[in-house]
Design a protein around this motif. Sequence first.
Motif, PDB file in Angstrom:
ATOM      1  N   PRO A  35       0.819  -1.214   0.000  1.00 37.26           N
ATOM      2  CA  PRO A  35       0.000   0.000   0.000  1.00 37.26           C
ATOM      3  C   PRO A  35       0.852   1.263   0.000  1.00 37.26           C
ATOM      4  CG  PRO A  35       0.036  -0.969   2.186  1.00 37.26           C
ATOM      5  CD  PRO A  35       0.747  -1.936   1.283  1.00 37.26           C
ATOM      6  N   LEU A  36       0.357   2.300  -0.635  1.00 31.24           N
ATOM      7  CA  LEU A  36       0.993   3.614  -0.565  1.00 31.24           C
ATOM      8  C   LEU A  36       0.966   4.104   0.880  1.00 31.24           C
ATOM      9  CD1 LEU A  36       2.076   6.075  -2.290  1.00 31.24           C
ATOM     10  CD2 LEU A  36      -0.276   6.939  -2.166  1.00 31.24           C
ATOM     11  N   SER A  37       2.075   4.713   1.344  1.00 31.38           N
ATOM     12  CA  SER A  37       2.128   5.237   2.698  1.00 31.38           C
ATOM     13  C   SER A  37       2.897   6.553   2.714  1.00 31.38           C
ATOM     14  CB  SER A  37       2.786   4.229   3.652  1.00 31.38           C
ATOM     15  OG  SER A  37       4.175   4.128   3.386  1.00 31.38           O
ATOM     16  N   SER A  38       2.903   7.204   3.853  1.00 27.11           N
ATOM     17  CA  SER A  38       3.541   8.516   3.966  1.00 27.11           C
ATOM     18  C   SER A  38       5.043   8.446   3.686  1.00 27.11           C
ATOM     19  CB  SER A  38       3.290   9.104   5.356  1.00 27.11           C
ATOM     20  OG  SER A  38       3.775   8.236   6.366  1.00 27.11           O
ATOM     21  N   SER A  82      -4.873   2.381  -2.611  1.00 28.92           N
ATOM     22  CA  SER A  82      -3.809   2.763  -3.523  1.00 28.92           C
ATOM     23  C   SER A  82      -2.651   1.792  -3.325  1.00 28.92           C
ATOM     24  CB  SER A  82      -3.350   4.208  -3.273  1.00 28.92           C
ATOM     25  OG  SER A  82      -2.404   4.603  -4.244  1.00 28.92           O
ATOM     26  N   LEU A  83      -2.339   1.032  -4.362  1.00 25.07           N
ATOM     27  CA  LEU A  83      -1.338  -0.014  -4.277  1.00 25.07           C
ATOM     28  C   LEU A  83      -0.153   0.327  -5.168  1.00 25.07           C
ATOM     29  CD1 LEU A  83      -3.746  -3.074  -4.611  1.00 25.07           C
ATOM     30  CD2 LEU A  83      -3.011  -1.902  -2.526  1.00 25.07           C
ATOM     31  N   LEU A  84       1.037   0.134  -4.646  1.00 17.38           N
ATOM     32  CA  LEU A  84       2.250   0.345  -5.412  1.00 17.38           C
ATOM     33  C   LEU A  84       2.729  -0.978  -5.992  1.00 17.38           C
ATOM     34  CD1 LEU A  84       4.206   2.730  -3.014  1.00 17.38           C
ATOM     35  CD2 LEU A  84       2.816   3.351  -5.007  1.00 17.38           C
ATOM     36  N   ILE A  85       3.117  -0.945  -7.257  1.00 15.03           N
ATOM     37  CA  ILE A  85       3.771  -2.076  -7.895  1.00 15.03           C
ATOM     38  C   ILE A  85       5.268  -1.853  -7.768  1.00 15.03           C
ATOM     39  CG2 ILE A  85       4.138  -3.302 -10.072  1.00 15.03           C
ATOM     40  CD1 ILE A  85       1.339  -2.301 -10.906  1.00 15.03           C
ATOM     41  N   ALA A  92      12.078  -0.903  -5.743  1.00 17.60           N
ATOM     42  CA  ALA A  92      11.791   0.350  -6.435  1.00 17.60           C
ATOM     43  C   ALA A  92      10.364   0.366  -6.948  1.00 17.60           C
ATOM     44  CB  ALA A  92      12.765   0.535  -7.606  1.00 17.60           C
ATOM     45  N   ILE A  93       9.730   1.538  -6.896  1.00 20.41           N
ATOM     46  CA  ILE A  93       8.354   1.685  -7.368  1.00 20.41           C
ATOM     47  C   ILE A  93       8.349   1.699  -8.891  1.00 20.41           C
ATOM     48  CG2 ILE A  93       6.308   3.152  -7.401  1.00 20.41           C
ATOM     49  CD1 ILE A  93       7.199   4.242  -4.670  1.00 20.41           C
ATOM     50  N   ALA A  94       7.636   0.749  -9.496  1.00 18.71           N
ATOM     51  CA  ALA A  94       7.527   0.673 -10.952  1.00 18.71           C
ATOM     52  C   ALA A  94       6.228   1.270 -11.459  1.00 18.71           C
ATOM     53  CB  ALA A  94       7.642  -0.780 -11.409  1.00 18.71           C
ATOM     54  N   GLY A  95       5.214   1.322 -10.606  1.00 19.64           N
ATOM     55  CA  GLY A  95       3.917   1.842 -11.005  1.00 19.64           C
ATOM     56  C   GLY A  95       2.957   1.809  -9.849  1.00 19.64           C
ATOM     57  N   MET A  96       1.717   2.203 -10.114  1.00 15.40           N
ATOM     58  CA  MET A  96       0.694   2.191  -9.075  1.00 15.40           C
ATOM     59  C   MET A  96      -0.647   1.821  -9.695  1.00 15.40           C
ATOM     60  SD  MET A  96      -0.925   5.113 -10.171  1.00 15.40           S
ATOM     61  CE  MET A  96      -2.042   5.421  -8.827  1.00 15.40           C
ATOM     62  N   VAL A  97      -1.505   1.227  -8.858  1.00 14.79           N
ATOM     63  CA  VAL A  97      -2.877   0.905  -9.247  1.00 14.79           C
ATOM     64  C   VAL A  97      -3.787   1.315  -8.097  1.00 14.79           C
ATOM     65  CG1 VAL A  97      -4.519  -0.853  -9.984  1.00 14.79           C
ATOM     66  CG2 VAL A  97      -2.099  -1.082 -10.611  1.00 14.79           C
ATOM     67  N   ASN A  98      -4.784   2.118  -8.386  1.00  9.01           N
ATOM     68  CA  ASN A  98      -5.778   2.495  -7.385  1.00  9.01           C
ATOM     69  C   ASN A  98      -7.068   1.723  -7.629  1.00  9.01           C
ATOM     70  OD1 ASN A  98      -4.002   4.375  -6.336  1.00  9.01           O
ATOM     71  ND2 ASN A  98      -4.840   6.065  -7.548  1.00  9.01           N
ATOM     72  N   ILE A  99      -7.638   1.190  -6.562  1.00 14.38           N
ATOM     73  CA  ILE A  99      -8.971   0.599  -6.618  1.00 14.38           C
ATOM     74  C   ILE A  99      -9.905   1.624  -5.995  1.00 14.38           C
ATOM     75  CG2 ILE A  99     -10.417  -1.387  -6.084  1.00 14.38           C
ATOM     76  CD1 ILE A  99      -7.878  -3.007  -5.587  1.00 14.38           C
ATOM     77  N   ASN A 100     -10.656   2.311  -6.839  1.00  9.96           N
ATOM     78  CA  ASN A 100     -11.491   3.424  -6.402  1.00  9.96           C
ATOM     79  C   ASN A 100     -12.947   3.015  -6.243  1.00  9.96           C
ATOM     80  OD1 ASN A 100      -9.295   5.286  -6.636  1.00  9.96           O
ATOM     81  ND2 ASN A 100      -9.636   5.382  -8.836  1.00  9.96           N
ATOM     82  N   SER A 101     -13.649   3.746  -5.383  1.00  8.40           N
ATOM     83  CA  SER A 101     -15.120   3.666  -5.276  1.00  8.40           C
ATOM     84  C   SER A 101     -15.608   2.233  -5.129  1.00  8.40           C
ATOM     85  CB  SER A 101     -15.772   4.318  -6.510  1.00  8.40           C
ATOM     86  OG  SER A 101     -15.305   5.634  -6.698  1.00  8.40           O
ATOM     87  N   ILE A 102     -15.043   1.505  -4.170  1.00  8.31           N
ATOM     88  CA  ILE A 102     -15.465   0.128  -3.927  1.00  8.31           C
ATOM     89  C   ILE A 102     -16.895   0.123  -3.391  1.00  8.31           C
ATOM     90  CG2 ILE A 102     -15.047  -1.947  -2.558  1.00  8.31           C
ATOM     91  CD1 ILE A 102     -12.064  -1.199  -2.599  1.00  8.31           C
TER      92      ILE A 102
END
Length: 209
Positions: A35-38, A82-85, A92-102
């Motif tokens: 997960p994305l974090s601070s 918000s998930l980091l790939i 290293a962060i290669a990308g991100m995928v958000n799962i919105n409006s569940i």
Amino acid sequence: MIQNDGAQVVGQTAAAIEAFLAGRTDGSRRVTLRPLSSRDQSEFLELVGTSVDLHRPWMSLPFTPQEFQAYLTRYEQPDEESLLICVRDTGAIAGMVNINSIIRGRFQCGSLAYAAFPPAAGQGYMSEGLDLVVRYAFEQLRLHRLEAQIQPENHASLNLVRRIGFRKEGYSPEFLFVDGAWRGHERWAITSSMIEIAPTDPHPTLPER
């Protein structure tokens, strides 16, 4: 909406991802999820800054520390993730995928948004990562359906969802406000019955009939 402490929600997401990944034995996998974090603020903002030409005009990501904190707060809610790939070998962060409006109940659906970051873009990490996120959403979150709204000119994104197994369901004019205007989008979706996933029990919010 149930109000939860942001750190608790992120911790729950991290535990869910860990449980999901622990059940996967494919040693050839090049990416992992978290997960994305601070603590990601500096790396994330640096990647966004170097990705402007890659992402525009398809999407807009936080560009300043203030925007990042607001973005992080959004994804500390229980109906957003918000998930980091990340590259498995280096982190290293290669990308991100958000799962919105569940949405739960009879729908059991989430809407996806995603982006690759250079220098990892173009190496297949997003295909592997998005496939993992789809299976995580179906097996661990117990969603039934995932949607992706894509502008017709965004050929890289269209090719990506095709590779994962999404099907085109239609076109909606003036569907989302992107880059200063209402843009038409193709609607793509995938359901848990369209790919082979691990057996899972229905989510407790799904009615019996």
